[in-house]
Design a protein around this motif. Sequence first.
Motif, short mmCIF file in Angstrom:
data_model
loop_
_atom_site.label_atom_id
_atom_site.label_comp_id
_atom_site.label_asym_id
_atom_site.label_seq_id
_atom_site.Cartn_x
_atom_site.Cartn_y
_atom_site.Cartn_z
N UNK A 1 0.84 -1.25 -0.15
CA UNK A 1 0.03 0.09 0.26
C UNK A 1 0.81 1.22 0.08
N UNK A 2 2.12 1.26 0.12
CA UNK A 2 3.01 2.27 0.18
C UNK A 2 2.90 3.00 -1.08
N UNK B 1 15.86 2.81 -5.49
CA UNK B 1 16.11 1.53 -5.13
C UNK B 1 15.48 1.25 -3.62
N UNK B 2 15.69 2.32 -2.92
CA UNK B 2 15.17 2.69 -1.58
C UNK B 2 13.63 2.31 -1.54
N UNK B 3 13.14 3.00 -2.46
CA UNK B 3 11.51 3.02 -2.74
C UNK B 3 11.01 1.63 -3.10
N UNK C 1 8.36 -3.48 -1.32
CA UNK C 1 8.48 -5.05 -1.44
C UNK C 1 8.60 -5.54 -2.99
N UNK C 2 9.02 -4.49 -3.73
CA UNK C 2 9.14 -5.03 -4.96
C UNK C 2 10.25 -5.43 -5.43
N UNK C 3 11.22 -5.32 -4.54
CA UNK C 3 12.73 -5.85 -4.96
C UNK C 3 13.50 -6.35 -3.41
N UNK C 4 13.87 -7.42 -3.47
CA UNK C 4 14.73 -7.88 -2.11
C UNK C 4 16.08 -7.26 -2.00
#
Length: 210
Positions: free
Chosen positions: A104-105, A175-177, A182-185
């Motif tokens: 939801x971010x 990258x932080x976003x 949760x789009x990237x580990x």
Amino acid sequence: MSPRRSYDQYCSAARALDLVGDRWTLLIVRELLAGPRRYTDLHADLPGVSTDVLASRLKDMERDGLTTRRRLPPPGAAYVYELTGRGRELLPVLQALGAWGSSALGERRATDAVRAHWFALPLLRGLDGCAAGLVEVGLEEGRFHVWVGAEDGPVYGEGAAPESPDVRLSIDAATCGALGRGELSLRDAVRQRRVEVEGDGALAKELREG
């Protein structure tokens, strides 16, 4: 101090919400996971909370055994608030809530406040299962540090690490976003060289090797 409101339900979830379900309470816990904080520091890092509400929440949390208040010795001589062991047990609750809310971010809105250390808990989720150690993180908004595997004491802190860290991570805003949503580990971000890893210890090696 106002009397505690209750759902008056014989249910552990309802009892938990009696204690932490009020607006701002869990975000105060988030801030105190960094260790003892002065009232003025808490107010500065909780944009939008009124002084009256913050004072009321802190009193309620102290009454309910989640926090304590103590006076620092001179030359500080200021009061600080800190979590009790019971309050610190809310860390996995906040982690689960953050993981659930990551989808939801969305993109940051123009009205959204941001602090670098608000990324500490999502980063710790990304480091779950890694070797214990001290990690210093540099973002465009500033620096913070986290203790991976800490069983007591602060979970994270603002600014540079208080001692030589086991690893330093540099992360750009995009990258932080993606990590926060949760789009990237974290491991995938390191493999894709979107996160710069500095250090020679076990934790740094583990991150580089994925």
